[in-house]
Design an enzyme around this catalytic site. Structure first.
Site, PDB file in Angstrom:
ATOM      1  CE1 TYR A 139      -4.010   2.066   0.553  1.00 44.85           C
ATOM      2  CE2 TYR A 139      -2.691   3.174   2.229  1.00 44.85           C
ATOM      3  CZ  TYR A 139      -3.825   3.122   1.422  1.00 44.85           C
ATOM      4  OH  TYR A 139      -4.755   4.128   1.484  1.00 44.85           O
ATOM      5  CE  LYS A 155      -3.618   5.064  -1.706  1.00 41.76           C
ATOM      6  NZ  LYS A 155      -4.665   5.558  -2.627  1.00 41.76           N
TER       7      LYS A 155
HETATM    8  P1  NDP Z   1     -13.395   2.225   0.772  1.00 41.14           P
HETATM    9  O1  NDP Z   1     -12.904   0.835   0.779  1.00 41.14           O
HETATM   10  O2  NDP Z   1     -14.326   2.673   1.822  1.00 41.14           O
HETATM   11  O3  NDP Z   1     -14.017   2.583  -0.665  1.00 41.14           O
HETATM   12  C1  NDP Z   1     -13.229   2.381  -1.813  1.00 41.14           C
HETATM   13  C2  NDP Z   1     -14.094   2.471  -3.042  1.00 41.14           C
HETATM   14  O4  NDP Z   1     -13.249   2.153  -4.170  1.00 41.14           O
HETATM   15  C3  NDP Z   1     -15.226   1.462  -3.025  1.00 41.14           C
HETATM   16  O5  NDP Z   1     -16.364   1.986  -3.633  1.00 41.14           O
HETATM   17  C4  NDP Z   1     -14.635   0.311  -3.827  1.00 41.14           C
HETATM   18  O6  NDP Z   1     -15.598  -0.495  -4.462  1.00 41.14           O
HETATM   19  C5  NDP Z   1     -13.805   1.044  -4.852  1.00 41.14           C
HETATM   20  N1  NDP Z   1     -12.789   0.126  -5.343  1.00 41.14           N
HETATM   21  C6  NDP Z   1     -11.824  -0.483  -4.628  1.00 41.14           C
HETATM   22  N2  NDP Z   1     -11.155  -1.349  -5.394  1.00 41.14           N
HETATM   23  C7  NDP Z   1     -11.730  -1.297  -6.626  1.00 41.14           C
HETATM   24  C8  NDP Z   1     -11.506  -1.970  -7.841  1.00 41.14           C
HETATM   25  N3  NDP Z   1     -10.561  -2.909  -7.966  1.00 41.14           N
HETATM   26  N4  NDP Z   1     -12.274  -1.662  -8.899  1.00 41.14           N
HETATM   27  C9  NDP Z   1     -13.247  -0.724  -8.803  1.00 41.14           C
HETATM   28  N5  NDP Z   1     -13.526  -0.072  -7.672  1.00 41.14           N
HETATM   29  C10 NDP Z   1     -12.774  -0.356  -6.591  1.00 41.14           C
HETATM   30  O7  NDP Z   1     -12.078   3.119   0.796  1.00 41.14           O
HETATM   31  P2  NDP Z   1     -11.843   4.624   1.280  1.00 41.14           P
HETATM   32  O8  NDP Z   1     -13.004   5.473   0.952  1.00 41.14           O
HETATM   33  O9  NDP Z   1     -11.345   4.569   2.649  1.00 41.14           O
HETATM   34  O10 NDP Z   1     -10.618   4.982   0.344  1.00 41.14           O
HETATM   35  C11 NDP Z   1     -10.724   5.854  -0.768  1.00 41.14           C
HETATM   36  C12 NDP Z   1      -9.318   6.300  -1.138  1.00 41.14           C
HETATM   37  O11 NDP Z   1      -8.748   6.968  -0.028  1.00 41.14           O
HETATM   38  C13 NDP Z   1      -8.381   5.132  -1.460  1.00 41.14           C
HETATM   39  O12 NDP Z   1      -7.543   5.484  -2.530  1.00 41.14           O
HETATM   40  C14 NDP Z   1      -7.584   4.971  -0.185  1.00 41.14           C
HETATM   41  O13 NDP Z   1      -6.330   4.397  -0.425  1.00 41.14           O
HETATM   42  C15 NDP Z   1      -7.488   6.402   0.276  1.00 41.14           C
HETATM   43  N6  NDP Z   1      -7.228   6.571   1.698  1.00 41.14           N
HETATM   44  C16 NDP Z   1      -8.065   6.036   2.647  1.00 41.14           C
HETATM   45  C17 NDP Z   1      -7.776   6.206   3.990  1.00 41.14           C
HETATM   46  C18 NDP Z   1      -8.640   5.619   5.061  1.00 41.14           C
HETATM   47  O14 NDP Z   1      -8.193   5.574   6.219  1.00 41.14           O
HETATM   48  N7  NDP Z   1      -9.869   5.208   4.792  1.00 41.14           N
HETATM   49  C19 NDP Z   1      -6.608   6.975   4.426  1.00 41.14           C
HETATM   50  C20 NDP Z   1      -5.823   7.508   3.351  1.00 41.14           C
HETATM   51  C21 NDP Z   1      -6.129   7.319   2.047  1.00 41.14           C
HETATM   52  P3  NDP Z   1     -15.944  -1.962  -3.841  1.00 41.14           P
HETATM   53  O15 NDP Z   1     -16.185  -1.749  -2.372  1.00 41.14           O
HETATM   54  O16 NDP Z   1     -17.151  -2.357  -4.602  1.00 41.14           O
HETATM   55  O17 NDP Z   1     -14.739  -2.805  -4.105  1.00 41.14           O
END
Ligand code: NDP
Length: 241
Positions: free
Chosen positions: A146, A150
């Protein structure tokens, strides 16, 4: 910030930060096009804010390019979709490393490439926000793949900002700390890990998805017209502690 008349492509809009961003954009007048994986999430988002949804697995490069082309045109792009898989460095499977790179770094590159090609072809300006993480700067245990993905996203943001900025397209990243979403439950539900993390955040709480969405909207908007190529912590001061 008024996004009336603007069309915004948001990846990973099904849950978490992406969903909060999509809803905030819609509340401020934007038409949202959502790319995400689970059809049920896209259906409920369509009901809530009228967003057009395209279901795709962003780990698949060709399907990602087709989905991006189907989603365009858009005035702005939020490259938010991301995923994680925890493993100690010694046990990290190559398959997990490749998968995280594919979803967290390669897919944003592909979607941004199609978005930017379309804007440049039409001679139109634009803005991209990549959703990175403080993990690009911190070596969190069990997060090697991860953190690497990033770090790649931050580096890509700078290179894109340099090239695309000259064509009127600003590119920036936000780097949130732990944000209260389904992903955070996966990575931080163990209090032995989350308590010390929380203690390092001077404002005393993890981020709410809306606190990240506000910054994304600012960076997309013309109010950020002189900001290009930054990786902006949204971390309550974690990085200064
Ligand atoms: P969530 O897991 O809550 O949501 C992620 C979303 O992205 C979901 O809708 C998911 O769909 C979609 N997604 C993930 N993998 C795929 C894939 N292979 N194809 C299509 N869609 C995909 O994550 P967050 O909202 O927490 O994260 C959003 C962003 O923020 C990410 O880039 C994460 O790395 C970043 N981030 C998050 C932090 C945290 O603490 N939450 C901290 C720092 C950064 P589905 O569920 O259907 O797979």
């Amino acid at each position: 910030m008024d996004f009336s008349g603007k069309r915004v492509l948001v990846t990973g809009a099904g849950k978490g930060i992406g969903r909060a961003t999509a809803k905030m954009l819609a509340a401020r007048g934007a038409e949202v096009v959502a790319i995400s994986r689970s059809q049920a999430d896209l259906d409920s988002l369509a009901e809530e804010i009228g967003a057009r949804g395209i279901a795709v697995d962003l780990a698949d490069a060709e399907a990602t390019r087709r989905a991006a082309l189907e989603a365009l045109p858009a005035d702005f792009l939020v490259n938010n979709a991301g995923t994680t898989a925890l493993a100690s460095f010694l046990d990290l499977p190559v398959e997990d490393f490749d998968m995280l790179y594919a979803v967290n770094a390669r897919a944003p590159m592909i979607v941004a490439q199609e978005y930017a090609r379309d804007r440049v072809k039409k001679g139109l300006p634009g803005a991209i926000v990549n959703v990175s993480s403080i993990s690009s700067w911190i070596g969190f245990a069990d997060h090697t793949a991860y953190c690497a993905s990033k770090g790649a996203m931050d580096a890509m943001t700078r290179a894109m900002a340099n090239e695309l900025g000259r064509m009127g397209i600003r590119v920036n990243a936000v780097n949130p700390t732990v944000t209260l979403t389904p992903m955070a439950v996966k990575a931080w539900s163990d209090p032995a890990k989350s308590d010390p993390m929380m203690k390092r955040i001077p404002v005393g709480h993890f981020a709410d998805p809306d606190e990240v969405a506000e910054v994304i909207l600012f960076l997309l908007s013309d109010r950020a017209s002189m900001i290009n190529g930054i990786t902006m912590p949204v971390d309550g001061g974690f990085m200064v502690n």
